[in-house]
Write a protein that holds these residues in place. Sequence first.
Motif, PDB file in Angstrom:
ATOM      1  N   SER B  11       0.823  -1.202   0.000  1.00  0.00           N
ATOM      2  CA  SER B  11       0.000   0.000   0.000  1.00  0.00           C
ATOM      3  C   SER B  11       0.857   1.251   0.000  1.00  0.00           C
ATOM      4  N   VAL B  12       0.441   2.293  -0.735  1.00  0.00           N
ATOM      5  CA  VAL B  12       1.154   3.562  -0.675  1.00  0.00           C
ATOM      6  C   VAL B  12       0.593   4.460   0.424  1.00  0.00           C
ATOM      7  N   THR B  13      -0.552   4.093   0.993  1.00  0.00           N
ATOM      8  CA  THR B  13      -1.073   4.818   2.149  1.00  0.00           C
ATOM      9  C   THR B  13      -1.486   3.796   3.184  1.00  0.00           C
ATOM     10  N   ASP B  14      -1.519   4.205   4.418  1.00  0.00           N
ATOM     11  CA  ASP B  14      -2.048   3.292   5.419  1.00  0.00           C
ATOM     12  C   ASP B  14      -3.530   3.069   5.147  1.00  0.00           C
ATOM     13  N   SER B  15      -3.944   1.839   5.280  1.00  0.00           N
ATOM     14  CA  SER B  15      -5.342   1.537   5.012  1.00  0.00           C
ATOM     15  C   SER B  15      -6.231   2.152   6.089  1.00  0.00           C
ATOM     16  N   LEU B  72      -7.693  12.123  -2.239  1.00  0.00           N
ATOM     17  CA  LEU B  72      -8.531  11.251  -3.067  1.00  0.00           C
ATOM     18  C   LEU B  72      -7.686  10.581  -4.153  1.00  0.00           C
ATOM     19  N   MET B  73      -6.823  11.368  -4.784  1.00  0.00           N
ATOM     20  CA  MET B  73      -6.001  10.840  -5.878  1.00  0.00           C
ATOM     21  C   MET B  73      -5.046   9.757  -5.379  1.00  0.00           C
ATOM     22  N   ILE B  74      -4.498   9.956  -4.182  1.00  0.00           N
ATOM     23  CA  ILE B  74      -3.587   8.952  -3.618  1.00  0.00           C
ATOM     24  C   ILE B  74      -4.327   7.649  -3.338  1.00  0.00           C
ATOM     25  N   VAL B  75      -5.557   7.765  -2.822  1.00  0.00           N
ATOM     26  CA  VAL B  75      -6.336   6.552  -2.560  1.00  0.00           C
ATOM     27  C   VAL B  75      -6.661   5.835  -3.875  1.00  0.00           C
ATOM     28  N   LEU B  76      -7.016   6.610  -4.908  1.00  0.00           N
ATOM     29  CA  LEU B  76      -7.326   5.998  -6.207  1.00  0.00           C
ATOM     30  C   LEU B  76      -6.114   5.258  -6.770  1.00  0.00           C
ATOM     31  N   LEU B  77      -4.954   5.895  -6.710  1.00  0.00           N
ATOM     32  CA  LEU B  77      -3.735   5.257  -7.220  1.00  0.00           C
ATOM     33  C   LEU B  77      -3.407   4.011  -6.399  1.00  0.00           C
ATOM     34  N   ASP B  78      -3.551   4.139  -5.095  1.00  0.00           N
ATOM     35  CA  ASP B  78      -3.265   3.033  -4.191  1.00  0.00           C
ATOM     36  C   ASP B  78      -4.158   1.832  -4.494  1.00  0.00           C
ATOM     37  N   ASP B 125       3.363  12.704 -10.188  1.00  0.00           N
ATOM     38  CA  ASP B 125       3.382  13.417  -8.899  1.00  0.00           C
ATOM     39  C   ASP B 125       4.126  12.597  -7.848  1.00  0.00           C
ATOM     40  N   ALA B 126       3.760  11.324  -7.756  1.00  0.00           N
ATOM     41  CA  ALA B 126       4.364  10.467  -6.730  1.00  0.00           C
ATOM     42  C   ALA B 126       5.872  10.324  -6.970  1.00  0.00           C
ATOM     43  N   ASN B 127       6.275  10.224  -8.244  1.00  0.00           N
ATOM     44  CA  ASN B 127       7.687   9.988  -8.570  1.00  0.00           C
ATOM     45  C   ASN B 127       8.566  11.203  -8.358  1.00  0.00           C
ATOM     46  N   SER B 128       7.959  12.372  -8.248  1.00  0.00           N
ATOM     47  CA  SER B 128       8.784  13.569  -8.110  1.00  0.00           C
ATOM     48  C   SER B 128       9.524  13.547  -6.776  1.00  0.00           C
ATOM     49  N   ASP B 129       9.092  12.702  -5.862  1.00  0.00           N
ATOM     50  CA  ASP B 129       9.837  12.471  -4.630  1.00  0.00           C
ATOM     51  C   ASP B 129      10.604  11.149  -4.774  1.00  0.00           C
ATOM     52  N   PRO B 130      11.956  11.214  -4.827  1.00  0.00           N
ATOM     53  CA  PRO B 130      12.725   9.978  -5.021  1.00  0.00           C
ATOM     54  C   PRO B 130      12.416   8.908  -3.977  1.00  0.00           C
ATOM     55  N   GLN B 131      12.023   9.309  -2.764  1.00  0.00           N
ATOM     56  CA  GLN B 131      11.662   8.323  -1.746  1.00  0.00           C
ATOM     57  C   GLN B 131      10.496   7.467  -2.212  1.00  0.00           C
ATOM     58  N   THR B 132       9.508   8.110  -2.840  1.00  0.00           N
ATOM     59  CA  THR B 132       8.357   7.359  -3.356  1.00  0.00           C
ATOM     60  C   THR B 132       8.754   6.574  -4.588  1.00  0.00           C
ATOM     61  N   ARG B 133       9.603   7.202  -5.403  1.00  0.00           N
ATOM     62  CA  ARG B 133       9.949   6.589  -6.684  1.00  0.00           C
ATOM     63  C   ARG B 133      10.611   5.232  -6.508  1.00  0.00           C
TER      64      ARG B 133
END
Lengths: 202, 202
Positions: B11-15, B72-78, B125-133
């Motif tokens: 998961s990219v966010t905590d459920s 909302l967008m983060i949940v959709l991607l997740d 958007d998510a990839n612009s942070d290397p930690q997420t990438r």
Amino acid sequence: MSTGDGLVGLSVTDSAPTERGDAARNRALLLTAARRLIDEHGADTVTMDDVAAAAGVGKGTLFRRFGSRAGLMIVLLDEAEKAEQQAFMFGPPPLGPGVPPLERLLAYGHERLRFAWDHRVLLSDANSDPQTRFNPPATLHRTHVRMLLEAAGTTGDLDAQTDALLALLDADYVTHQVDDLGRSLQQQGDAWESLARKLCGT
Amino acid sequence: MSTGDGLVGLSVTDSAPTERGDAARNRALLLTAARRLIDEHGADTVTMDDVAAAAGVGKGTLFRRFGSRAGLMIVLLDEAEKAEQQAFMFGPPPLGPGVPPLERLLAYGHERLRFAWDHRVLLSDANSDPQTRFNPPATLHRTHVRMLLEAAGTTGDLDAQTDALLALLDADYVTHQVDDLGRSLQQQGDAWESLARKLCGT
């Protein structure tokens, strides 16, 4: 965009018009001082005060010359890119011409890996904008690697293989490998060489 | 971080904790409406007003549920990432198990390319942070591709080859190829397949 030395599209900033006398000397002093400080302390800790003091030039001159800290950093990266491009296009072998293409490709990979690591802070900033990430000077690297793959008789989709090889030299990727995964630059260089040799069929 | 369905680190966010009744129904209505609007109009043009209206749910509920448009967008991607991971780990072949590893790898590449394109705005958007990438869920893709390369009997440095293959499925890269270079997704898929086949020695 011409850089005035017969190379087109190599620069990440428009070159300054003709500079003479004091202005040119101050510019050289400031850039030399900034490079030395960055080598010693890392790009993120060097201040404009440090650079002006180390160059023996007034801070006002430094700001007039480069506009801002970011402006100075862009010029530094730009000059380093140009020096590297000069070396792999026209310099002595194995980076420059005069050895078999695979040997040149391997020299390029090791050189670019070192460059990506040395300039990781500036490159990471530049790459955060996809326009910069994929456009000049990145296109020149693509042309160079693709040319060497082709000269080495590489089969298959050369564009995809070029982009795959270059992705492993991306500054954020290299930084992640070293800082987060504990890999050495030597290991990264070996990994890159392994992929390059495989793609070239050796 | 457990997603509660036995998959760890996907998961990219905590459920969210347990949801019941109206809350769960509203959440499903809102996500379904948002997905449909994004499919029809693209992620960058859809507003929170649009989503609330299309779901027949108050805008206050929408904001309470997801915090912000970005939330909302983060949940959709997740959720989309989780559905895709479910498909390539446990779903029917050729994406899931049951066919030779190369066939599965090719199915993965085509699927992920489509995913990268469909979700390019959110992924960029998510990839612009290397930690997420480079961190979860990216690590799961790396594990999957590496496992398939190994199962296919691929020689050489598997980590480097895995990262090279995944770089060509990066959302910013795919967007650049399509929008700036005029390549089709089909051409990108063929290029990726060419590289994957070459690495697997076929």
